[in-house]
Design an enzyme around this catalytic site. Structure first.
Site, PDB file in Angstrom:
ATOM      1  N   SER A 272       4.405  21.220  -4.656  1.00  0.00           N
ATOM      2  CA  SER A 272       2.945  21.770  -4.305  1.00  0.00           C
ATOM      3  C   SER A 272       2.944  23.129  -3.961  1.00  0.00           C
ATOM      4  O   SER A 272       1.652  23.571  -4.144  1.00  0.00           O
ATOM      5  CB  SER A 272       2.550  20.762  -3.260  1.00  0.00           C
TER       6      SER A 272
ATOM      7  N   ARG B 110      12.318  10.704  16.666  1.00  0.00           N
ATOM      8  CA  ARG B 110      12.109   9.624  17.974  1.00  0.00           C
ATOM      9  C   ARG B 110      12.902   9.207  18.907  1.00  0.00           C
ATOM     10  O   ARG B 110      12.620   8.916  20.115  1.00  0.00           O
ATOM     11  CB  ARG B 110      11.508   8.433  16.949  1.00  0.00           C
TER      12      ARG B 110
ATOM     13  N   CYS C 238       3.953   3.104  13.140  1.00  0.00           N
ATOM     14  CA  CYS C 238       2.486   3.079  13.109  1.00  0.00           C
ATOM     15  C   CYS C 238       2.148   1.446  13.595  1.00  0.00           C
ATOM     16  O   CYS C 238       1.084   1.341  14.023  1.00  0.00           O
ATOM     17  CB  CYS C 238       1.902   3.029  11.649  1.00  0.00           C
TER      18      CYS C 238
ATOM     19  N   GLY D 206       0.619   2.386   4.735  1.00  0.00           N
ATOM     20  CA  GLY D 206       1.664   2.493   5.563  1.00  0.00           C
ATOM     21  C   GLY D 206       3.065   2.970   4.736  1.00  0.00           C
ATOM     22  O   GLY D 206       3.811   3.500   5.441  1.00  0.00           O
TER      23      GLY D 206
ATOM     24  N   ARG E 182       4.700  -6.530   4.494  1.00  0.00           N
ATOM     25  CA  ARG E 182       3.585  -5.518   3.762  1.00  0.00           C
ATOM     26  C   ARG E 182       2.620  -6.671   3.018  1.00  0.00           C
ATOM     27  O   ARG E 182       3.121  -7.473   2.157  1.00  0.00           O
ATOM     28  CB  ARG E 182       4.617  -4.971   2.744  1.00  0.00           C
TER      29      ARG E 182
ATOM     30  N   HIS F 295      -3.084  -2.422  10.154  1.00  0.00           N
ATOM     31  CA  HIS F 295      -1.918  -3.223  10.444  1.00  0.00           C
ATOM     32  C   HIS F 295      -2.156  -4.232  11.398  1.00  0.00           C
ATOM     33  O   HIS F 295      -2.769  -3.896  12.587  1.00  0.00           O
ATOM     34  CB  HIS F 295      -0.722  -2.246  11.039  1.00  0.00           C
TER      35      HIS F 295
ATOM     36  N   ASN G 299      -3.662   1.978  10.595  1.00  0.00           N
ATOM     37  CA  ASN G 299      -2.216   2.470  10.606  1.00  0.00           C
ATOM     38  C   ASN G 299      -2.468   4.001  10.365  1.00  0.00           C
ATOM     39  O   ASN G 299      -1.495   4.815  10.993  1.00  0.00           O
ATOM     40  CB  ASN G 299      -1.450   1.688   9.690  1.00  0.00           C
ATOM     41  N   THR G 300      -3.320   4.680   9.747  1.00  0.00           N
ATOM     42  CA  THR G 300      -3.217   6.234   9.536  1.00  0.00           C
ATOM     43  C   THR G 300      -3.980   6.862  10.176  1.00  0.00           C
ATOM     44  O   THR G 300      -3.976   7.963  10.337  1.00  0.00           O
ATOM     45  CB  THR G 300      -3.540   6.550   7.779  1.00  0.00           C
TER      46      THR G 300
HETATM   47  P1  NAP Z   1       3.500  10.508   1.481  1.00  0.00           P
HETATM   48  O1  NAP Z   1       2.173  10.085   1.316  1.00  0.00           O
HETATM   49  O2  NAP Z   1       4.737   9.914   0.789  1.00  0.00           O
HETATM   50  O3  NAP Z   1       3.675  12.249   1.692  1.00  0.00           O
HETATM   51  C1  NAP Z   1       4.780  12.933   1.877  1.00  0.00           C
HETATM   52  C2  NAP Z   1       4.424  14.221   2.340  1.00  0.00           C
HETATM   53  O4  NAP Z   1       5.612  14.958   2.541  1.00  0.00           O
HETATM   54  C3  NAP Z   1       3.876  15.174   1.035  1.00  0.00           C
HETATM   55  O5  NAP Z   1       3.079  15.951   1.531  1.00  0.00           O
HETATM   56  C4  NAP Z   1       5.062  15.685   0.366  1.00  0.00           C
HETATM   57  O6  NAP Z   1       4.694  16.975  -0.415  1.00  0.00           O
HETATM   58  C5  NAP Z   1       5.850  16.079   1.526  1.00  0.00           C
HETATM   59  N1  NAP Z   1       7.347  15.869   1.132  1.00  0.00           N
HETATM   60  C6  NAP Z   1       8.033  14.867   0.325  1.00  0.00           C
HETATM   61  N2  NAP Z   1       9.299  15.367   0.346  1.00  0.00           N
HETATM   62  C7  NAP Z   1       9.436  16.568   0.799  1.00  0.00           C
HETATM   63  C8  NAP Z   1      10.635  17.275   1.027  1.00  0.00           C
HETATM   64  N3  NAP Z   1      11.628  17.019   0.526  1.00  0.00           N
HETATM   65  N4  NAP Z   1      10.332  18.547   1.686  1.00  0.00           N
HETATM   66  C9  NAP Z   1       9.193  18.783   1.895  1.00  0.00           C
HETATM   67  N5  NAP Z   1       8.118  18.251   1.859  1.00  0.00           N
HETATM   68  C10 NAP Z   1       8.001  16.880   1.434  1.00  0.00           C
HETATM   69  O7  NAP Z   1       4.081   9.897   2.820  1.00  0.00           O
HETATM   70  P2  NAP Z   1       2.999   9.583   4.208  1.00  0.00           P
HETATM   71  O8  NAP Z   1       2.703   8.132   4.289  1.00  0.00           O
HETATM   72  O9  NAP Z   1       1.997  10.528   4.238  1.00  0.00           O
HETATM   73  O10 NAP Z   1       3.895   9.814   5.710  1.00  0.00           O
HETATM   74  C11 NAP Z   1       4.419  10.891   6.055  1.00  0.00           C
HETATM   75  C12 NAP Z   1       5.494  10.576   7.301  1.00  0.00           C
HETATM   76  O11 NAP Z   1       4.399   9.932   8.387  1.00  0.00           O
HETATM   77  C13 NAP Z   1       6.481   9.980   7.052  1.00  0.00           C
HETATM   78  O12 NAP Z   1       7.606  10.368   7.825  1.00  0.00           O
HETATM   79  C14 NAP Z   1       6.054   8.716   7.404  1.00  0.00           C
HETATM   80  O13 NAP Z   1       7.139   7.750   7.904  1.00  0.00           O
HETATM   81  C15 NAP Z   1       5.250   8.905   8.704  1.00  0.00           C
HETATM   82  N6  NAP Z   1       4.247   7.825   8.865  1.00  0.00           N
HETATM   83  C16 NAP Z   1       3.484   7.290   7.863  1.00  0.00           C
HETATM   84  C17 NAP Z   1       2.333   6.351   8.261  1.00  0.00           C
HETATM   85  C18 NAP Z   1       1.457   5.942   7.230  1.00  0.00           C
HETATM   86  O14 NAP Z   1       0.353   4.936   7.690  1.00  0.00           O
HETATM   87  N7  NAP Z   1       1.286   6.079   6.049  1.00  0.00           N
HETATM   88  C19 NAP Z   1       2.126   6.140   9.591  1.00  0.00           C
HETATM   89  C20 NAP Z   1       3.151   6.289  10.728  1.00  0.00           C
HETATM   90  C21 NAP Z   1       4.075   7.422  10.297  1.00  0.00           C
HETATM   91  P3  NAP Z   1       4.418  16.735  -2.127  1.00  0.00           P
HETATM   92  O15 NAP Z   1       3.184  16.062  -1.973  1.00  0.00           O
HETATM   93  O16 NAP Z   1       4.521  18.309  -2.324  1.00  0.00           O
HETATM   94  O17 NAP Z   1       5.483  15.941  -2.776  1.00  0.00           O
END
Ligand code: NAP
Length: 366
Positions: free
Chosen positions: A41, A119, A160, A192, A248, A255, A341-342
């Site tokens: 990106s 964590r 979450c 999630g 899931r 959640h 969750n988000t």
């Molecule tokens: P996601 O939708 O897959 O988004 C991932 C983000 O990280 C994107 O901005 C992506 O950028 C970037 N990214 C991926 N690989 C990367 C790399 N190697 N180097 C640098 N940037 C990278 O994931 P998400 O659900 O938003 O989750 C993000 C974090 O929050 C994770 O650690 C997840 O475990 C945690 N989390 C998520 C939730 C939930 O409900 N979704 C809740 C609690 C915690 P690009 O778009 O450029 O690939």
């Protein structure tokens, strides 16, 4: 009116990152001034970087559409005004993510992370603002031990799903009814699992009976969150035994947790529990922080609540909604708990943590 604090979002293009963009659009204290993501990106305008993968109901705020996305590893081009980073990204592995978060802290930035990487780092607090605001004290030790600049540190959010019921268990403990055993079955939403969860055809219209790594996190993280800060350490509370089965389900956001529990000694009546939950207030509520839900816990008496469709956005997605509070044949009580969750479980919870950090002087508006 206070001057807004300029914040950056790491992982701004993902599901949690997009939620930061949405939730911070009109925040009274914080204002997004930097967005970063992977090399894929980097260099693109935010609107272009999220083209075809913008998942929020509201559009991208006009003011952010043309912001050029930075590579999260490009430390040279961090805008000077940034005072705080929210991190919603994982690098190639946990070790790299741990180091990356501390690389920002070493540059003097407070980092509040959604990743699981730090964590269990001993000097990093895992914060649910209604439960363990006292753990923030460890940040001083983190800064001293690691020789971080006075403004830099890493604090993290827990998994979450624990947020759907842990505040309720904490409220019971605080009221003098410690819990001994918890059996929890979670029904976790597709969001999630990030962007992949929401867009993979194989995850729609089915129940996945296993979420890799989730049960371990669910059983372990509450011990640290409910732990006590003794001298310079957070000592986990291992008095609660937990068993978790995490699934899931084809729900977009929200959640749900089916919780069964045994108390350690005194067993409150259902009426007492309802009162404890309904009246529960913690520091975010008494400080009247912008993202604090009032009330923190909503108790519903109807048999068909909580329901994702009706209750996930309660308290702007920050409240916990509980229903089906009943006696059980094998446990003292059982109930169904729901949180977003988000929002509560990710971006919103981290924003509330940041507000608490500002209010307590750990983040100082420059
Ligand atoms: P996601 O939708 O897959 O988004 C991932 C983000 O990280 C994107 O901005 C992506 O950028 C970037 N990214 C991926 N690989 C990367 C790399 N190697 N180097 C640098 N940037 C990278 O994931 P998400 O659900 O938003 O989750 C993000 C974090 O929050 C994770 O650690 C997840 O475990 C945690 N989390 C998520 C939730 C939930 O409900 N979704 C809740 C609690 C915690 P690009 O778009 O450029 O690939």
């Amino acid at each position: 009116m206070r001057k807004k604090i300029a914040v950056g979002v790491l992982g701004a293009t993902g599901v949690v990152g997009q939620n930061y963009v949405r939730l911070l659009a009109n925040h009274p204290w914080f204002e997004i001034k930097d967005m970063a993501a992977s090399f894929r990106s980097a260099g693109k305008r935010y609107e272009e970087a999220t083209s075809g993968k913008w998942l929020m109901d509201s559009g991208i705020p006009e003011i952010l559409k043309n912001v050029v996305v930075r590579d999260v590893l490009d430390y040279e081009n961090i805008p000077e005004e940034i005072q705080l980073f929210f991190s919603a990204t994982e690098l190639q592995d946990k070790e790299a993510t741990r180091e990356f978060e501390f690389a920002y802290a070493k540059k003097g930035y407070p980092v509040i992370s959604n990743s699981s990487a730090n964590r269990w780092t001993r000097d990093v607090p895992m914060v649910v603002p209604e439960i363990n605001a006292a753990h923030l004290e460890i940040l001083k030790i983190q800064q001293r031990k690691r020789a971080l600049p006075a403004s830099g540190f890493v604090a993290v959010k827990p998994n979450c799903s624990v947020q759907s019921y842990l505040v309720a268990i904490h409220a019971l403990r605080e009221a003098g009814y410690p819990v001994k055993e918890i059996l929890v079955n979670t029904l976790q939403a597709l969001s999630g699992a990030g962007y992949r969860g929401l867009t993979s055809p194989e995850m729609q219209a089915t129940v996945s009976p296993m979420i890799p790594g989730e049960e371990e996190k669910t059983e372990k993280e509450p011990t640290k969150i409910l732990g006590r800060l003794v001298n310079s350490e957070i000592v986990p509370d291992t008095s609660i035994i937990m068993s978790a089965l995490c699934t899931r389900v084809p729900v977009i956001d929200g959640h749900t947790a089916l919780v069964y529990l045994n108390f350690a000694d005194r067993v409150p009546t259902l009426e007492q529990i309802t009162r404890i939950w309904s009246e529960f207030k913690a520091e975010p509520q008494s400080l009247n922080l912008p993202f604090a839900p009032h009330p923190a816990i909503i108790v519903r008496n109807e048999n068909d609540r909580p329901q994702v469709k009706l209750d996930v956005d309660n308290g702007n997605g920050m409240a916990i909604t509980i229903g089906r509070l009943e006696k059980d044949k094998f446990f003292h009580i059982r109930f169904v708990a729901l949180s977003h969750n988000t929002i509560r479980g990710a971006a919103g919870g981290a924003i509330l943590t940041a507000e608490l950090l500002v209010e307590k002087g750990y983040i100082k508006p420059g």
